[in-house]
Scaffold this motif. Structure first.
Motif, short mmCIF file in Angstrom:
data_model
loop_
_atom_site.label_atom_id
_atom_site.label_comp_id
_atom_site.label_asym_id
_atom_site.label_seq_id
_atom_site.Cartn_x
_atom_site.Cartn_y
_atom_site.Cartn_z
N ARG A 212 0.82 -1.21 0.00
CA ARG A 212 0.00 0.00 0.00
C ARG A 212 0.86 1.27 0.00
NH1 ARG A 212 -3.42 1.29 3.42
NH2 ARG A 212 -5.17 1.91 2.11
N ILE A 213 2.13 1.14 0.36
CA ILE A 213 3.03 2.28 0.21
C ILE A 213 3.35 2.47 -1.28
CG2 ILE A 213 5.40 3.05 0.66
CD1 ILE A 213 4.91 1.94 3.57
N ASP A 214 3.53 1.36 -2.00
CA ASP A 214 3.70 1.44 -3.45
C ASP A 214 2.45 2.02 -4.11
OD1 ASP A 214 6.15 0.31 -3.00
OD2 ASP A 214 5.67 -1.64 -3.88
N LEU A 215 1.30 1.57 -3.62
CA LEU A 215 0.03 2.05 -4.16
C LEU A 215 -0.11 3.57 -3.94
CD1 LEU A 215 -2.32 0.63 -5.57
CD2 LEU A 215 -3.32 0.14 -3.34
N ALA A 216 0.35 4.04 -2.78
CA ALA A 216 0.29 5.48 -2.49
C ALA A 216 1.11 6.26 -3.52
CB ALA A 216 0.81 5.76 -1.08
N SER A 217 2.24 5.68 -3.92
CA SER A 217 3.08 6.33 -4.92
C SER A 217 2.37 6.38 -6.28
CB SER A 217 4.41 5.57 -5.01
OG SER A 217 5.02 5.76 -6.24
N LEU A 218 1.61 5.33 -6.63
CA LEU A 218 0.85 5.34 -7.88
C LEU A 218 -0.24 6.43 -7.83
CD1 LEU A 218 0.30 1.48 -8.38
CD2 LEU A 218 2.07 2.90 -9.39
N HIS A 219 -0.92 6.50 -6.68
CA HIS A 219 -1.98 7.50 -6.55
C HIS A 219 -1.41 8.92 -6.55
CE1 HIS A 219 -5.21 4.75 -6.12
NE2 HIS A 219 -4.86 4.28 -4.94
N HIS A 220 -0.21 9.08 -6.00
CA HIS A 220 0.40 10.41 -5.93
C HIS A 220 0.56 11.03 -7.32
CE1 HIS A 220 3.65 13.45 -5.37
NE2 HIS A 220 2.95 13.70 -4.29
N GLU A 221 0.77 10.17 -8.31
CA GLU A 221 1.00 10.68 -9.67
C GLU A 221 -0.21 11.44 -10.21
OE1 GLU A 221 2.55 7.75 -12.38
OE2 GLU A 221 4.10 7.13 -10.98
N THR A 222 -1.39 11.12 -9.71
CA THR A 222 -2.59 11.81 -10.22
C THR A 222 -3.18 12.75 -9.16
OG1 THR A 222 -3.92 9.91 -9.57
CG2 THR A 222 -3.21 10.01 -11.86
N GLN A 223 -2.44 12.95 -8.06
CA GLN A 223 -2.92 13.84 -7.01
C GLN A 223 -3.02 15.26 -7.57
OE1 GLN A 223 -1.02 13.08 -3.31
NE2 GLN A 223 -1.68 14.99 -2.37
N TYR A 224 -4.13 15.93 -7.29
CA TYR A 224 -4.41 17.22 -7.93
C TYR A 224 -3.44 18.31 -7.48
CZ TYR A 224 -6.84 21.44 -9.32
OH TYR A 224 -7.14 22.66 -9.85
N SER A 225 -3.31 18.47 -6.16
CA SER A 225 -2.48 19.55 -5.66
C SER A 225 -1.31 18.94 -4.89
CB SER A 225 -3.35 20.43 -4.76
OG SER A 225 -2.53 21.23 -3.94
N ARG A 226 -0.08 19.21 -5.32
CA ARG A 226 1.04 18.55 -4.68
C ARG A 226 2.24 19.46 -4.49
NH1 ARG A 226 2.56 13.78 -8.42
NH2 ARG A 226 4.16 15.13 -9.24
N LEU A 227 2.95 19.23 -3.37
CA LEU A 227 4.17 19.96 -3.07
C LEU A 227 5.40 19.16 -3.47
CD1 LEU A 227 3.30 20.95 0.63
CD2 LEU A 227 3.40 22.53 -1.31
N PHE A 228 5.24 17.84 -3.51
CA PHE A 228 6.40 16.95 -3.67
C PHE A 228 6.41 16.26 -5.04
CE2 PHE A 228 5.46 17.33 0.80
CZ PHE A 228 6.71 17.58 1.36
N ARG A 229 7.62 15.87 -5.46
CA ARG A 229 7.78 15.20 -6.75
C ARG A 229 7.51 13.69 -6.67
NH1 ARG A 229 12.69 16.91 -10.32
NH2 ARG A 229 14.04 16.73 -8.52
N SER A 230 7.37 13.16 -5.45
CA SER A 230 7.01 11.73 -5.32
C SER A 230 6.19 11.55 -4.06
CB SER A 230 8.26 10.86 -5.25
OG SER A 230 8.87 10.98 -3.97
#
Lengths: 230, 294
Positions: A212-230
């Motif tokens: 689920r940590i890997d899954l969080a990284s997949l979801h992060h790619e489509t996160q609308y508003s983000r401060l971080f690159r990963s």
């Protein structure tokens, strides 16, 4: 001070100084721009306080990239001590292929390049020209070339890995600075245990269960508003 | 009967050994694929059901009826330039309690030139006390196409079994044009609390990895994400009720370096299977092998 596996000598003060420099947040690898998927976990409400952050990070260390990167680092360190370029190429090839997502691939690739570039500019005598190395491989190779003991390098690397994600948590949850430091402190036992295990683990011991940590990284790619690159 | 682990254990004190190798080549009729070679030994068997599709479908069987400690089964699949093979398994592979040793499953896949290989086995079910060590090594060309799936389910759902101890080590290595492009290393060692960890499964009982490697794989990311967004039983990622709470499936996708990688985490095996079938039917745009429907 602990002695490094295979070095047979006590760690000298100059080595301690170097490894502290390389794994300090002031060393310009841009670690502060990566959250390792934590930013999504915070957005989704999975990580919302010090305790959930500690639990998430313990999984990263013991069952995720922390442990796998530590084993890669140790293999690169041994390759450096033996000046074995073929062994280094094998470690680097595996490190490059192990990422579970585009952003995690970027995280290890960019930090590795930045680390190797700076280390080569400051200590040209130990530089490795022309090679692209992922972050744990670059750190392990450099530490081996400078004869910095492996155990100390691993502990500093895992501490820096954890502290960097804690810092992302402090900014994004948000969490008080003192609470953040409590989380980093609480991970000491886990980090030291992983360092001990990684010191002698062969490459085929690499592997994790942080699904689920890997899954969080997949979801992060489509996160609308983000401060971080990963 | 197949779900009765204790009975199967007593019947299965002897170690099972088996090997099966299948190779596929283009048929005389343009666009078709035929069997080029078949080797079966011990518990390893392959069947080739008649289909109306131009590709060759291989259904792999383990006639020992499950895996236990000390078993060793190897599978080799090779696809020639211009051929298309779909490999699946007859049924879910059950991994019974081991008395100490690992069961070993080793698979090698080679795809030449413009060949297509789809590795779509049904789920592996880990019973309490299971120990399984699995490897999957792929050699493919730059213009080959590959789809790999590995679904894993913890425990027998119908019996409400809790898996307290289990060990699954699964190592994937994908070489494309001689270069290692993808390595996946699963090291799932349940000793009581692993699956409950939020960063692991958060209490969910099934998961799967799906990898697609092809010249157009990266360009299909948005399409894959759109299919995932419409999956049956999709858990609200921002909700408090996720796969771990016994509801739904979580899934995500990423693409880089000529690959499309997907992960699924599901409340249980049935939920995972529904999601995988829905995804694969739309992504592949053709029906799944018939054994998947039974």
């Amino acid at each position: 001070m602990a002695t490094g596996m295979g070095t047979g000598t006590a760690m000298d003060d100059a080595a301690l100084y170097k490894v502290s420099v390389w794994l300090s947040p002031a060393f310009p690898v841009g670690g502060y721009t990566y959250s390792h998927g934590l930013e999504w976990a915070i957005e989704a409400g999975e990580v919302r306080d010090a305790e959930s952050l500690r639990d998430w990070l313990e999984t990263c260390l013991a069952h995720g990239a922390g442990r796998s990167d530590a084993i890669l680092l140790a293999a690169a360190w041994r390759a450096a001590c033996a000046d074995d370029r073929a062994a280094l190429a094998t470690v680097e090839e595996l490190a490059a292929a192990l990422s579970p997502s585009r952003e995690r691939a970027l995280e290890t690739h960019q930090q590795g390049q930045a680390f190797a570039r700076t280390a080569a500019a400051v200590w040209p005598e130990a530089a490795l020209d022309g090679a692209t190395l992922r972050y744990p491989v670059a750190v392990g190779w450099t530490a081996g070339r400078h004869q910095v003991p492996l155990r100390a390098t691993l502990i500093c690397f895992l501490q820096a890995f954890a502290a960097n994600i804690v810092s992302a948590g402090v900014r994004a949850i948000p969490l008080g600075q003192t609470d953040g430091q409590r989380v980093t402190a609480a991970l000491a036992e886990c980090a030291v245990a992983i360092a001990g295990e990684a010191e002698t683990a062969p490459l085929d011991e690499i592997g994790g269960a942080a699904l689920r940590i890997d899954l969080a990284s997949l979801h992060h790619e489509t996160q609308y508003s983000r401060l971080f690159r990963s | 009967m197949l779900d009765d682990g204790s009975r199967s254990e007593t019947l299965r004190l002897q170690r099972a050994v088996g090997a099966v190798r299948v190779s596929a080549k283009p048929g005389h009729r343009r666009g078709t694929t035929v069997l080029d070679g078949l080797y079966q030994q011990g518990a390893g068997k392959a069947r080739f059901p008649r289909t109306h599709s131009p590709w060759l479908e291989a259904v792999l069987l383990n006639t020992a009826g499950g895996i236990t400690g000390g078993d060793r089964l190897t599978t080799g699949v090779s696809v020639a330039d211009g051929a298309h093979l779909v490999a699946t398994t007859q049924t879910a592979e059950r991994v019974y309690r081991s008395l100490g040793e690992d069961g070993c499953l080793d698979a090698t896949v080679s795809v030449a030139g413009g060949g297509v290989c789809e590795w779509l086995p049904q789920e592996t079910i880990l019973f309490d006390g299971a120990r399984l060590k699995r490897t999957l090594n792929v050699e493919m060309a730059d213009d080959s196409r590959l789809t790999l799936l590995e679904p894993v389910v913890l425990g027998r759902q119908a019996m409400g079994e809790v898996v307290r101890r289990a060990r699954l080590v699964d190592q994937w290595r994908i070489r494309r044009g001689g270069r290692l492009v993808f390595a996946d290393a699963l090291r799932f060692e349940e000793t009581g609390t692993l699956a409950r960890r939020r960063g692991v499964l958060d209490g969910a009982r099934a998961f799967a990895s799906l990898l697609h490697v092809a010249p157009e794989a990266e360009a299909r990311l948005e399409e894959a994400r759109a299919i995932l967004a419409g999956l049956p039983g999709l858990a609200d990622p921002r909700g408090d009720v996720g796969a771990g709470a016994g509801v739904g499936v979580e899934a995500g996708a990423s693409a880089w370096d000529g690959m499309l990688s997907l992960r699924f985490v599901a409340a249980d095996g049935a939920c995972l299977r529904r999601a995988l079938m829905a995804f694969l039917e739309r992504f592949r745009a053709v029906a799944l092998p018939r054994v998947w429907m039974m």
